[in-house]
Write a protein that holds these residues in place. Sequence first.
Motif, PDB file in Angstrom:
ATOM      1  N   GLU A 131       0.632  -1.306   0.005  1.00  0.00           N
ATOM      2  CA  GLU A 131      -0.136  -0.036  -0.030  1.00  0.00           C
ATOM      3  C   GLU A 131       0.808   1.231  -0.059  1.00  0.00           C
ATOM      4  N   SER A 132       1.916   1.247   0.977  1.00  0.00           N
ATOM      5  CA  SER A 132       2.676   2.396   0.868  1.00  0.00           C
ATOM      6  C   SER A 132       3.538   2.711  -0.310  1.00  0.00           C
ATOM      7  N   TRP A 133       4.043   1.526  -0.820  1.00  0.00           N
ATOM      8  CA  TRP A 133       4.789   1.557  -1.885  1.00  0.00           C
ATOM      9  C   TRP A 133       3.839   2.096  -3.249  1.00  0.00           C
ATOM     10  N   ILE A 134       2.884   1.659  -3.271  1.00  0.00           N
ATOM     11  CA  ILE A 134       1.718   2.273  -4.557  1.00  0.00           C
ATOM     12  C   ILE A 134       1.814   3.425  -4.260  1.00  0.00           C
ATOM     13  N   SER A 135       1.515   3.988  -3.193  1.00  0.00           N
ATOM     14  CA  SER A 135       1.168   5.570  -2.864  1.00  0.00           C
ATOM     15  C   SER A 135       2.518   6.356  -3.331  1.00  0.00           C
ATOM     16  N   LEU A 136       3.727   5.724  -3.032  1.00  0.00           N
ATOM     17  CA  LEU A 136       5.128   6.348  -3.524  1.00  0.00           C
ATOM     18  C   LEU A 136       5.135   6.468  -4.988  1.00  0.00           C
ATOM     19  N   GLN A 137       4.647   5.303  -5.576  1.00  0.00           N
ATOM     20  CA  GLN A 137       4.806   5.098  -7.086  1.00  0.00           C
ATOM     21  C   GLN A 137       3.947   6.330  -7.602  1.00  0.00           C
ATOM     22  N   LYS A 138       2.614   6.451  -6.910  1.00  0.00           N
ATOM     23  CA  LYS A 138       1.847   7.314  -7.712  1.00  0.00           C
ATOM     24  C   LYS A 138       2.317   8.691  -7.627  1.00  0.00           C
ATOM     25  N   GLU A 139       3.160   9.226  -6.473  1.00  0.00           N
ATOM     26  CA  GLU A 139       3.834  10.423  -6.483  1.00  0.00           C
ATOM     27  C   GLU A 139       4.733  10.666  -7.656  1.00  0.00           C
ATOM     28  N   GLN A 159      -1.136  10.400 -14.844  1.00  0.00           N
ATOM     29  CA  GLN A 159      -1.450  10.796 -13.527  1.00  0.00           C
ATOM     30  C   GLN A 159      -3.218  10.504 -13.328  1.00  0.00           C
ATOM     31  N   GLU A 163      -4.791   7.550 -11.199  1.00  0.00           N
ATOM     32  CA  GLU A 163      -5.402   8.132  -9.644  1.00  0.00           C
ATOM     33  C   GLU A 163      -6.530   7.160  -9.041  1.00  0.00           C
ATOM     34  N   LEU A 166      -6.410   1.611  -6.384  1.00  0.00           N
ATOM     35  CA  LEU A 166      -6.517   1.217  -4.961  1.00  0.00           C
ATOM     36  C   LEU A 166      -5.823  -0.132  -4.659  1.00  0.00           C
TER      37      LEU A 166
END
Length: 285
Positions: A131-139, A159, A163, A166
Amino acid sequence: MKALLENENIPYQTFSRYALGGNVVYNVDDLYFLKLFAPFDSREFTIETEVLTQTDWTTVSIQVPEIVQRGMYDGWKYFLMTRVPGELLIDIWDELTATEKIGVAHDLGLLISQMHELDISKYRELENSFESWISLQKENVVKHHAGTGMAPHLIEEVQDYVESFLPSTEKVLLTGEYTPFNLLMNKVNGQWKLTGLIDFADCFIGEPKYDLLGPILFSFFKEPGLTGTFLNAYGLTLDDAKRLRLMQLLLLHRFSHLPNYMDGLMDMDEVKSLHKLSERFFTLE
């Protein structure tokens, strides 16, 4: 290398450096591989050791290396593992017949489905931070793809395309490495067959579909019927929702490089949209 072998009491007659891979690997007497991990790669040593020693490989239909000795020499961790026989798929892919390629697609789909059934509760060291890895990849996703030379009109879509993504609650052992550089082939009854798998240093816990990207993008989507055979053997029925999911995962993949995948097929400027590109990558035809 000579000092390591002698000081660690590893018998040998000859040894030679293995050319491929991100780690330093030596072939010892054609019986073993000795894999070295630099001090800054100790995490990879821990991960690969855990996967190779804690996995019940009896449920998997191919050979994997077995660690016979491990230790540290001059700050470098290492393990000595059995040599899995065979030719790397990358070296013989162009020699395979259409029937053999279909066989590879089927067998790899089956293998990954078996790997995804493994009990992940045994692993204590593997990352479980999808989950946190995906969040960083999105950024960083736009910056990453801009650096690959993707066409500007596609960059503008990236983007928004990811977006809505999940992370799934479904978690399995991922290698992220089902590529022709890590798959070993042998002749069985005169036909090339998938028989071995190597390199588990990049394993982590995450969404199953992530592991489907490497085989499709490296080997299958450019030739008719291979992606469909692969997905059917894995047990995935492709529809618009799953195609979108695969494309989102591809954009978020840490090594994603869409221009490279399309090289030789068409210029990225000719691709009208990411949706159209997903139809090209993830097709059953």
